[in-house]
Design a protein around this motif. Structure first.
Motif, PDB file in Angstrom:
ATOM      1  N   ARG A 391       0.796  -1.224   0.000  1.00 35.61           N
ATOM      2  CA  ARG A 391       0.000   0.000   0.000  1.00 35.61           C
ATOM      3  C   ARG A 391       0.832   1.278   0.000  1.00 35.61           C
ATOM      4  NH1 ARG A 391      -3.082  -3.508   3.682  1.00 35.61           N
ATOM      5  NH2 ARG A 391      -1.726  -2.836   5.359  1.00 35.61           N
ATOM      6  N   GLY A 392       2.119   1.172   0.204  1.00 30.37           N
ATOM      7  CA  GLY A 392       2.978   2.342   0.206  1.00 30.37           C
ATOM      8  C   GLY A 392       2.829   3.226   1.428  1.00 30.37           C
ATOM      9  N   LEU A 393       2.125   2.740   2.487  1.00 26.61           N
ATOM     10  CA  LEU A 393       1.916   3.539   3.691  1.00 26.61           C
ATOM     11  C   LEU A 393       3.185   3.574   4.541  1.00 26.61           C
ATOM     12  CD1 LEU A 393      -1.584   2.150   4.717  1.00 26.61           C
ATOM     13  CD2 LEU A 393      -1.116   4.319   3.570  1.00 26.61           C
ATOM     14  N   ALA A 394       3.451   4.719   5.173  1.00 28.97           N
ATOM     15  CA  ALA A 394       4.584   4.824   6.091  1.00 28.97           C
ATOM     16  C   ALA A 394       4.343   3.920   7.296  1.00 28.97           C
ATOM     17  CB  ALA A 394       4.764   6.270   6.532  1.00 28.97           C
ATOM     18  N   LEU A 395       5.384   3.222   7.750  1.00 27.47           N
ATOM     19  CA  LEU A 395       5.258   2.292   8.865  1.00 27.47           C
ATOM     20  C   LEU A 395       5.957   2.853  10.102  1.00 27.47           C
ATOM     21  CD1 LEU A 395       5.844  -1.186   7.168  1.00 27.47           C
ATOM     22  CD2 LEU A 395       3.688  -0.106   7.812  1.00 27.47           C
ATOM     23  N   ARG A 396       5.186   3.049  11.124  1.00 26.84           N
ATOM     24  CA  ARG A 396       5.712   3.537  12.401  1.00 26.84           C
ATOM     25  C   ARG A 396       6.096   2.359  13.289  1.00 26.84           C
ATOM     26  NH1 ARG A 396       2.417   7.613  16.469  1.00 26.84           N
ATOM     27  NH2 ARG A 396       4.037   7.839  18.058  1.00 26.84           N
ATOM     28  N   GLY A 397       7.098   2.546  14.137  1.00 29.91           N
ATOM     29  CA  GLY A 397       7.460   1.515  15.107  1.00 29.91           C
ATOM     30  C   GLY A 397       8.252   0.360  14.540  1.00 29.91           C
ATOM     31  N   VAL A 398       8.850   0.517  13.345  1.00 23.81           N
ATOM     32  CA  VAL A 398       9.704  -0.528  12.788  1.00 23.81           C
ATOM     33  C   VAL A 398      11.054  -0.487  13.498  1.00 23.81           C
ATOM     34  CG1 VAL A 398      10.850  -1.398  10.707  1.00 23.81           C
ATOM     35  CG2 VAL A 398       8.562  -0.391  10.554  1.00 23.81           C
ATOM     36  N   LEU A 407      30.564  -1.693  13.103  1.00 23.65           N
ATOM     37  CA  LEU A 407      29.986  -1.516  14.434  1.00 23.65           C
ATOM     38  C   LEU A 407      28.545  -1.998  14.397  1.00 23.65           C
ATOM     39  CD1 LEU A 407      30.360  -0.471  17.317  1.00 23.65           C
ATOM     40  CD2 LEU A 407      29.588   1.765  16.543  1.00 23.65           C
ATOM     41  N   THR A 408      28.272  -3.199  14.945  1.00 22.42           N
ATOM     42  CA  THR A 408      26.938  -3.786  14.871  1.00 22.42           C
ATOM     43  C   THR A 408      26.182  -3.590  16.163  1.00 22.42           C
ATOM     44  OG1 THR A 408      27.710  -5.934  15.660  1.00 22.42           O
ATOM     45  CG2 THR A 408      27.778  -5.543  13.277  1.00 22.42           C
ATOM     46  N   GLY A 409      24.873  -3.818  16.100  1.00 24.62           N
ATOM     47  CA  GLY A 409      24.025  -3.782  17.290  1.00 24.62           C
ATOM     48  C   GLY A 409      23.300  -2.485  17.525  1.00 24.62           C
ATOM     49  N   ARG A 410      23.701  -1.393  16.851  1.00 23.33           N
ATOM     50  CA  ARG A 410      22.999  -0.122  17.020  1.00 23.33           C
ATOM     51  C   ARG A 410      21.561  -0.278  16.522  1.00 23.33           C
ATOM     52  NH1 ARG A 410      26.452   4.358  16.912  1.00 23.33           N
ATOM     53  NH2 ARG A 410      24.556   5.640  16.984  1.00 23.33           N
ATOM     54  N   THR A 411      20.587   0.255  17.282  1.00 24.99           N
ATOM     55  CA  THR A 411      19.176   0.134  16.910  1.00 24.99           C
ATOM     56  C   THR A 411      18.470   1.472  17.042  1.00 24.99           C
ATOM     57  OG1 THR A 411      18.488  -0.450  19.154  1.00 24.99           O
ATOM     58  CG2 THR A 411      19.044  -2.264  17.671  1.00 24.99           C
ATOM     59  N   THR A 412      17.386   1.601  16.300  1.00 27.44           N
ATOM     60  CA  THR A 412      16.494   2.744  16.424  1.00 27.44           C
ATOM     61  C   THR A 412      15.118   2.303  15.961  1.00 27.44           C
ATOM     62  OG1 THR A 412      16.182   5.090  15.901  1.00 27.44           O
ATOM     63  CG2 THR A 412      16.939   3.666  14.113  1.00 27.44           C
ATOM     64  N   THR A 413      14.131   3.203  16.016  1.00 28.82           N
ATOM     65  CA  THR A 413      12.759   2.880  15.633  1.00 28.82           C
ATOM     66  C   THR A 413      12.216   3.987  14.745  1.00 28.82           C
ATOM     67  OG1 THR A 413      12.452   1.758  17.749  1.00 28.82           O
ATOM     68  CG2 THR A 413      10.473   2.255  16.493  1.00 28.82           C
ATOM     69  N   THR A 414      11.443   3.613  13.712  1.00 29.70           N
ATOM     70  CA  THR A 414      10.880   4.621  12.808  1.00 29.70           C
ATOM     71  C   THR A 414       9.825   5.454  13.519  1.00 29.70           C
ATOM     72  OG1 THR A 414       9.246   3.041  11.991  1.00 29.70           O
ATOM     73  CG2 THR A 414      11.291   3.226  10.748  1.00 29.70           C
ATOM     74  N   ASP A 415       9.707   6.723  13.103  1.00 32.32           N
ATOM     75  CA  ASP A 415       8.721   7.623  13.695  1.00 32.32           C
ATOM     76  C   ASP A 415       7.398   7.527  12.943  1.00 32.32           C
ATOM     77  OD1 ASP A 415       9.052   9.023  11.312  1.00 32.32           O
ATOM     78  OD2 ASP A 415      10.313  10.587  12.203  1.00 32.32           O
ATOM     79  N   ALA A 416       6.470   8.461  13.226  1.00 29.16           N
ATOM     80  CA  ALA A 416       5.132   8.414  12.624  1.00 29.16           C
ATOM     81  C   ALA A 416       5.174   8.537  11.104  1.00 29.16           C
ATOM     82  CB  ALA A 416       4.263   9.517  13.213  1.00 29.16           C
ATOM     83  N   SER A 417       6.232   9.115  10.554  1.00 28.75           N
ATOM     84  CA  SER A 417       6.361   9.253   9.098  1.00 28.75           C
ATOM     85  C   SER A 417       7.130   8.096   8.485  1.00 28.75           C
ATOM     86  CB  SER A 417       7.073  10.576   8.761  1.00 28.75           C
ATOM     87  OG  SER A 417       6.341  11.676   9.260  1.00 28.75           O
ATOM     88  N   GLY A 418       7.483   7.098   9.307  1.00 28.50           N
ATOM     89  CA  GLY A 418       8.237   5.958   8.815  1.00 28.50           C
ATOM     90  C   GLY A 418       9.722   6.226   8.688  1.00 28.50           C
TER      91      GLY A 418
END
Length: 723
Positions: A391-398, A407-418
């Motif tokens: 659907r091409g929708l932005a995904l939050r919380g990925v 340097l591995t292991g760094r993480t983050t999460t997508t915001d409301a705009s994906g």
């Protein structure tokens, strides 16, 4: 909290979707009282029946003065229903204590012109066991009505026109039975009980073997077969671990396996077909697990956090266990055994540091590391956007994780705009992993990071092939089932799936991915009904019943809050709204709130909240046109039970609404809660004992805690999750 130390886990262990408490020996009690009319005169021949509780289906008729006595009831929480010809039914909730007598009186309202009633109980021939899920049809020359028996085998048709009816009862595994010439009169109740004979060719068998996690045969393990949460039959394993459950009628069952010193197993519900011989083997894990925790921070010479640093046990006990520090430099390795080991901290452009740590059983030890830089390291950044493939929708919380590179292991999460961003990565080539509940995980490789530059790496995720299910029954305002209702499910605003109700008013939509759905119910001559915020978890089943009202009918709404005596919201409580137009049913969410929309106006509504281990709470309401009637239902913990409450936050402090908290060992293993908007959660009505609970949410590492529950008390535990 990831561990690389291998353990021998279960050979066959299923993730559960529900749990009934273990059967226990109970002392009996007595309920007495009077059934009277509004003129306070006793009603002779009134029927008082238990419709919920440890002994469902027990009934008695009142004497000439309206007195009744229900004796030899196991202690617990009950719902009683009083009915009599020419009077409206009345329902009461009551808690009875062992070896005690409880008084419950009923005052029934006179009714006229309400039609007749056919009711009865369907049992298995030669036993007193009720047959649940049987299809019961009542037909005269013009219409056919359909009911399904409850867990005790009881059914009831109300408001039947005066006529001669034929009642037929059918169920898979039993021979069909019918009775004709049943004359129904206005204001009268006609009893029609059935005793169904088992169809021998349809009987099934479940067999298997119980072993320990080391492969040793486990003797005397208890294997309990459950149907709708109630025990059907129970057996114990032999010296070779073998067990068998025979002569089973086709149905949907679950198995619970318990043994002293081992973690209990409760399977999801599964279907047993006619005549099959089904094998189910289980391997039980010992209850004792290492519980020590090593935690701390990794920083550089200037005190700045080194996100992505690796902290690993490199020698001694638990060798190979490790964790990756989050953006604040925090790490945590749990489930460690007591003893001595070497712990190593390392990061791409820093010198490695080793320390020796000795842990005590159950201890939480803090060990910080300060790493010295080994030279100047050029860095860059990666940014991008994650969208839905279809659907091409932005995904939050990925959850975005650096899975390979310098340097591995760094993480983050997508915001409301994906959108996401990972900064300060040493120059080199990386791989990024993208994951979110309900979607297939994806890894993007060959992401090149250049000095003082920003690299773009977008990703598109496919919806996971779902095993979730939404099902239910649709009725009209007269409590009649509706055939041909169109049911459409929407996910993220887009149509996901649809179905049409059958002749019993039932629908079922399968193959659904986890997510929050909206259901739209449409039928000609009725108002459209939209139910939002239907939270379907992975591989779960969610019942969504609906009542459609005729166009132009005046309605109001009922809303409220279900909480325990500590003020904590009760998640997953079943709330019923009962009135002259039928029974409406919903479940509370993580905030304990419930709403009934489009309820026909009128007085005499009763709302009841029920949940395992808690005493049912009720309130009476009047629904007015265009208004919302609100109420608060406070549920007391059942005698001898306890509670677990707490909150979920990130290590940096903010609350984490929507986090999933699961019981991973203990009496109700597999039961889950969702953190509220304030990060709070609670499990009510737990049996005394030791429990392990785990909190998890996308973008953070899971965390596990052990809690001891004692009867009549509440235990509190707070989680602080690291990225």
């Amino acid at each position: 909290m990831r561990r690389l130390v291998p353990y021998l886990f279960v050979l066959f262990l299923l993730v559960i979707t529900g749990l009934a408490p273990s059967a226990q020996a109970q002392s009996t009690a007595t309920v007495t009282g009077f059934v009277v009319g509004t003129d306070l005169r006793g009603i002779p021949g009134a029927r008082v029946r238990t419709t919920a509780g440890p002994a469902v289906g027990r009934s008695v008729q009142s004497a000439a003065n309206g007195a009744y006595t229900l004796s030899n009831l196991p202690a617990g929480n009950y719902t009683l229903l009083a009915s009599a010809n020419g009077f409206a039914d009345e329902q009461r909730a009551v808690t009875v204590s062992a070896a005690a007598s409880q008084r419950v009186d009923f005052t029934l309202r006179t009714v006229t012109g309400t039609g007749g009633v056919i009711e009865g109980t369907v049992t298995q021939r030669g036993t007193s066991t009720g047959v649940s899920g049987a299809r019961v049809t009542a037909s005269d020359a013009f219409r056919t009505f359909v009911q399904t028996t409850d867990s005790s085998g009881f059914y009831r048709f109300t408001a039947l026109s005066a006529s001669v009816y034929r009642v037929e009862v059918s169920r898979l595994g039993y021979l069909t039975q019918q009775r004709s010439g049943l004359t129904v009169r206005d204001g009268r109740t006609l009893m029609a009980n059935f005793a169904l004979s088992v169809r021998g060719a349809d009987l099934a068998r479940i067999e298997g073997r119980i072993t320990t996690d080391t492969g040793r045969s486990l003797r005397d393990a208890q294997i309990t077969l459950l149907r709708d949460g109630a025990t059907v039959i129970s057996t114990r394993s032999s010296s070779s671990g073998a067990y068998a459950l025979s002569n089973l009628v086709p149905d949907t069952y679950a198995l619970r396996i318990t043994a002293s010193g081992f973690q209990s197993v409760l399977t999801p519900e599964f279907d047993v077909a006619a005549g099959v011989r089904l094998r189910q083997d289980f391997s039980l894990i010992t209850e004792t697990e290492p519980t020590a925790v090593l935690t701390g921070f990794v920083r550089d010479d200037f005190g700045d956090a080194i996100g992505g640093a690796r902290v690993e046990i490199t020698s001694g006990i638990d060798q190979g266990a490790f964790d990756i520090a989050d953006d604040t430099g925090a790490y945590s390795i749990d489930g460690l055994a007591p003893g001595r080991r070497t712990v190593t901290a390392s990061a791409g452009s820093f010198n490695t540091r080793n320390v020796t740590v000795t842990l005590l059983d159950g201890e939480t030890r803090r060990q910080d590391f300060n790493l010295r830089g080994n030279g100047t390291q050029e860095t860059g950044s990666v940014t991008g956007r994650v969208t839905d493939q279809e659907r091409g929708l932005a995904l939050r919380g990925v959850r975005v994780r650096v899975s390979a590179g310098p340097l591995t292991g760094r993480t983050t999460t997508t915001d409301a705009s994906g959108d996401y961003s990972v900064a300060d990565l040493p120059v080199g080539t990386y791989a990024l992993n993208f994951s979110r509940s309900g979607y297939e995980s994806r890894t993007v490789t060959d992401v090149v990071v250049r000095a003082s530059a920003t690299t773009t790496a977008n990703a598109q995720l496919d919806v996971a092939s779902g095993d979730g299910r939404i099902f239910g029954r649709v009725r009209n305002g007269d409590n009649e089932v509706l055939e041909g209702v169109a049911v459409t499910l929407f996910l993220d605003g887009a149509e996901e799936a649809s179905a049409v109700t059958d002749e019993s008013g039932d629908y079922e939509i399968t193959g659904l991915a986890a997510g929050t759905y909206t259901a739209l119910f449409e039928a000609e001559g009725y108002r459209n009904l939209e139910l939002a915020d239907l939270d379907l978890r992975t591989d779960a089943s969610l019942r969504v019943n609906a009542t459609l009202l005729s166009e132009g009918e005046e309605t109001g709404a009922v809303a409220g809050l279900v909480r325990d005596t500590n003020g904590m919201p009760v998640d997953g409580a079943t709330v019923e709204l009962r009135g002259a137009n039928g029974v409406f049913s919903v479940q509370t969410g993580s905030n304990g709130r419930f709403t009934f929309g489009d309820v026909p106006v009128g007085a005499g509504y009763r709302v009841t909240a029920a949940a395992p281990g808690l005493v049912a709470a009720t309130a009476n309401l009047t629904v007015r046109s265009g208004e919302t009637s609100e109420t608060i239902l406070t549920m007391q913990t059942a005698p001898g039970a306890g509670n677990i409450g707490g909150s979920v936050r990130s290590a940096a402090g903010p609350v984490l609404p929507g986090a999933v908290i699961r019981i991973v060992s203990g009496r109700r293993i597999g039961e889950t809660r969702t953190a509220s908007s304030t990060g709070q959660f609670s499990f009510q009505g737990l049996e005394s004992g030791t429990y392990a609970i785990e909190a998890s949410t996308p973008g953070f590492r899971p965390q596990r805690r052990t809690v001891i529950v004692r009867g009549g008390t509440s235990s509190f535990v707070n989680f602080f999750l690291n990225r």
